[in-house]
Design a protein around this motif. Structure first.
Motif, PDB file in Angstrom:
ATOM      1  N   UNK A 151     -19.171 -12.461  69.743  1.00  0.00           N
ATOM      2  CA  UNK A 151     -20.447 -12.928  69.233  1.00  0.00           C
ATOM      3  C   UNK A 151     -21.006 -14.095  70.022  1.00  0.00           C
ATOM      4  N   UNK A 152     -22.280 -14.407  69.756  1.00  0.00           N
ATOM      5  CA  UNK A 152     -22.947 -15.483  70.478  1.00  0.00           C
ATOM      6  C   UNK A 152     -24.000 -16.123  69.580  1.00  0.00           C
ATOM      7  N   UNK A 153     -24.146 -17.431  69.708  1.00  0.00           N
ATOM      8  CA  UNK A 153     -25.155 -18.162  68.944  1.00  0.00           C
ATOM      9  C   UNK A 153     -26.496 -18.191  69.685  1.00  0.00           C
ATOM     10  N   UNK A 154     -27.568 -18.117  68.917  1.00  0.00           N
ATOM     11  CA  UNK A 154     -28.922 -18.231  69.468  1.00  0.00           C
ATOM     12  C   UNK A 154     -29.637 -19.368  68.748  1.00  0.00           C
ATOM     13  N   UNK A 156     -33.009 -21.459  67.766  1.00  0.00           N
ATOM     14  CA  UNK A 156     -34.398 -21.037  67.564  1.00  0.00           C
ATOM     15  C   UNK A 156     -35.368 -21.563  68.614  1.00  0.00           C
ATOM     16  N   UNK A 157     -35.045 -22.676  69.275  1.00  0.00           N
ATOM     17  CA  UNK A 157     -35.950 -23.233  70.293  1.00  0.00           C
ATOM     18  C   UNK A 157     -35.428 -23.055  71.717  1.00  0.00           C
ATOM     19  N   UNK A 158     -34.114 -23.066  71.870  1.00  0.00           N
ATOM     20  CA  UNK A 158     -33.548 -22.984  73.217  1.00  0.00           C
ATOM     21  C   UNK A 158     -32.935 -21.627  73.541  1.00  0.00           C
ATOM     22  N   UNK A 159     -32.965 -20.693  72.604  1.00  0.00           N
ATOM     23  CA  UNK A 159     -32.332 -19.401  72.858  1.00  0.00           C
ATOM     24  C   UNK A 159     -30.855 -19.596  73.130  1.00  0.00           C
ATOM     25  N   UNK A 160     -30.416 -19.190  74.317  1.00  0.00           N
ATOM     26  CA  UNK A 160     -29.019 -19.398  74.709  1.00  0.00           C
ATOM     27  C   UNK A 160     -28.826 -20.554  75.662  1.00  0.00           C
ATOM     28  N   UNK A 161     -29.885 -21.332  75.884  1.00  0.00           N
ATOM     29  CA  UNK A 161     -29.821 -22.439  76.843  1.00  0.00           C
ATOM     30  C   UNK A 161     -29.366 -23.728  76.150  1.00  0.00           C
ATOM     31  N   UNK A 162     -28.159 -23.722  75.658  1.00  0.00           N
ATOM     32  CA  UNK A 162     -27.587 -24.886  74.988  1.00  0.00           C
ATOM     33  C   UNK A 162     -26.081 -24.672  74.912  1.00  0.00           C
ATOM     34  N   UNK A 163     -25.363 -25.693  74.462  1.00  0.00           N
ATOM     35  CA  UNK A 163     -23.915 -25.567  74.271  1.00  0.00           C
ATOM     36  C   UNK A 163     -23.501 -26.376  73.050  1.00  0.00           C
ATOM     37  N   UNK A 164     -22.465 -25.914  72.379  1.00  0.00           N
ATOM     38  CA  UNK A 164     -21.921 -26.588  71.201  1.00  0.00           C
ATOM     39  C   UNK A 164     -20.765 -27.450  71.690  1.00  0.00           C
ATOM     40  N   UNK A 165     -20.861 -28.750  71.466  1.00  0.00           N
ATOM     41  CA  UNK A 165     -19.944 -29.667  72.123  1.00  0.00           C
ATOM     42  C   UNK A 165     -18.896 -30.320  71.222  1.00  0.00           C
ATOM     43  N   UNK A 166     -19.265 -30.650  69.980  1.00  0.00           N
ATOM     44  CA  UNK A 166     -18.354 -31.466  69.192  1.00  0.00           C
ATOM     45  C   UNK A 166     -18.591 -31.289  67.705  1.00  0.00           C
ATOM     46  N   UNK A 167     -17.572 -31.641  66.929  1.00  0.00           N
ATOM     47  CA  UNK A 167     -17.668 -31.684  65.470  1.00  0.00           C
ATOM     48  C   UNK A 167     -17.134 -33.030  64.999  1.00  0.00           C
ATOM     49  N   UNK A 197     -28.661  -8.131  72.849  1.00  0.00           N
ATOM     50  CA  UNK A 197     -28.105  -9.471  72.969  1.00  0.00           C
ATOM     51  C   UNK A 197     -26.594  -9.426  73.189  1.00  0.00           C
ATOM     52  N   UNK A 198     -25.884  -8.693  72.336  1.00  0.00           N
ATOM     53  CA  UNK A 198     -24.430  -8.663  72.439  1.00  0.00           C
ATOM     54  C   UNK A 198     -23.962  -7.976  73.720  1.00  0.00           C
ATOM     55  N   UNK A 199     -24.680  -6.942  74.140  1.00  0.00           N
ATOM     56  CA  UNK A 199     -24.302  -6.283  75.390  1.00  0.00           C
ATOM     57  C   UNK A 199     -24.569  -7.187  76.591  1.00  0.00           C
ATOM     58  N   UNK A 200     -25.682  -7.914  76.546  1.00  0.00           N
ATOM     59  CA  UNK A 200     -25.978  -8.840  77.645  1.00  0.00           C
ATOM     60  C   UNK A 200     -24.937  -9.946  77.709  1.00  0.00           C
ATOM     61  N   UNK A 201     -24.543 -10.465  76.539  1.00  0.00           N
ATOM     62  CA  UNK A 201     -23.576 -11.562  76.512  1.00  0.00           C
ATOM     63  C   UNK A 201     -22.189 -11.083  76.932  1.00  0.00           C
ATOM     64  N   UNK A 202     -21.784  -9.912  76.467  1.00  0.00           N
ATOM     65  CA  UNK A 202     -20.435  -9.434  76.753  1.00  0.00           C
ATOM     66  C   UNK A 202     -20.284  -8.834  78.149  1.00  0.00           C
ATOM     67  N   UNK A 208     -27.445 -14.579  83.063  1.00  0.00           N
ATOM     68  CA  UNK A 208     -28.218 -15.495  82.223  1.00  0.00           C
ATOM     69  C   UNK A 208     -29.185 -14.811  81.263  1.00  0.00           C
ATOM     70  N   UNK A 209     -29.316 -13.490  81.320  1.00  0.00           N
ATOM     71  CA  UNK A 209     -30.375 -12.801  80.574  1.00  0.00           C
ATOM     72  C   UNK A 209     -30.239 -12.980  79.069  1.00  0.00           C
ATOM     73  N   UNK A 210     -29.015 -13.062  78.546  1.00  0.00           N
ATOM     74  CA  UNK A 210     -28.855 -13.206  77.096  1.00  0.00           C
ATOM     75  C   UNK A 210     -29.474 -14.509  76.598  1.00  0.00           C
ATOM     76  N   UNK A 211     -29.569 -15.502  77.467  1.00  0.00           N
ATOM     77  CA  UNK A 211     -30.112 -16.800  77.065  1.00  0.00           C
ATOM     78  C   UNK A 211     -31.612 -16.727  76.750  1.00  0.00           C
ATOM     79  N   UNK A 212     -32.279 -15.722  77.294  1.00  0.00           N
ATOM     80  CA  UNK A 212     -33.722 -15.586  77.102  1.00  0.00           C
ATOM     81  C   UNK A 212     -34.066 -14.593  76.003  1.00  0.00           C
ATOM     82  N   UNK A 213     -33.150 -14.371  75.071  1.00  0.00           N
ATOM     83  CA  UNK A 213     -33.380 -13.405  73.996  1.00  0.00           C
ATOM     84  C   UNK A 213     -34.575 -13.817  73.140  1.00  0.00           C
TER      85      UNK A 213
END
Length: 263
Positions: A151-154, A156-167, A197-202, A208-213
């Protein structure tokens, strides 16, 4: 700030005021929302009403924080440069904003002794409402038979152009029963869109195409794309061509197993 009673509004405001300009976003959640989705072996060892905060990096973080970090000689050459930069920023913010408070800080690349991640970044982002975590189970009549699709997170403003860093877990701060769990924006509502989306990510994450979903408000700069397109073991050489030299010769890469790993 004195070690007084801290509530969720104050905690979030202090964090936003400190790290938003560095290219980070913060989203609060209840530990119970996160634990409810996971087996006992992966749950956080805190009461359900405990405040946690997930920290994301936006495209701006690279130029606003990472490159200045490298220019200032903050990189010691012992671990992944991005991970080291993020850790320095978040640790400094926690120390400055919450003296006297007990805040457990976990990073996306950290593992427990049993090799399980300290936290599941995409699950945390989903339950906080920060980004929708699209998984195989979210596709009806799957075309993949018995094949595993990650799976992959999307966002709402950055699509896939971000990263989850910390909790961050604020052990002494609780959220009341009146605080409702937010629903993350469903940016990819159709079956066809989720399959793509899932096929592009996997299968094609390198292009980079999944990031522009969804149409992003900002994407990575060309320099940032060059960095994350480079294999982790070769990023030190790339940084040297940019004029950044580590202070030590030890250069072991710590590659994340979560959405932070590809930037």
């Amino acid at each position: 700030m004195a070690a007084t009673v801290l509530n969720v509004e104050t905690a979030i405001r202090l964090l936003k005021d400190t790290i938003s300009e560095l290219g980070f976003e913060v989203y609060p959640l209840k530990v119970g929302w996160y634990n409810a989705l996971l087996p006992a072996s992966l749950r956080l060892a805190h009461p359900d009403d405990t405040l946690a905060v997930v920290v994301l990096s936006t495209p701006a973080m690279f130029e606003q924080t990472f490159l200045p970090f490298m220019e200032d000689g903050g990189f010691q050459g012992l671990t992944d440069p991005i991970d080291q930069c993020v850790k320095q920023c978040i640790s400094a913010a926690v120390s400055r904003c919450f003296p006297g408070q007990t805040v457990e800080v976990s990073y996306d690349y950290e593992m427990l002794p049993n090799r399980k991640p300290k936290f599941l970044a995409q699950t945390a982002a989903h339950v906080s409402g920060a980004a929708f975590y699209y998984q195989q189970a979210d596709v009806t009549d799957q075309p993949w038979a018995e094949k595993k699709m990650f799976g992959v997170c999307v966002h709402p403003r950055f699509g896939g152009w971000f990263a989850i860093r910390s909790l961050l877990v604020f052990e002494d701060v609780t959220l009341g029963p009146d605080v409702l769990q937010p629903v993350p924006p469903d940016c990819v509502p159709t079956r066809e869109g989720r399959i793509k989306l899932l096929e592009s990510f996997n299968h094609r994450w390198q292009d980079w195409s999944y990031r522009d979903v969804v149409p992003p408000v900002q994407t990575y700069s060309q320099r940032q794309r060059d960095y994350f397109s480079t294999l982790p073991a070769q990023r030190f050489a790339l940084l040297k061509t940019w004029g950044f030299l580590p202070k030590e010769d030890q250069q072991s890469e710590a590659v994340s197993d979560t959405q932070g790993s590809h930037g």
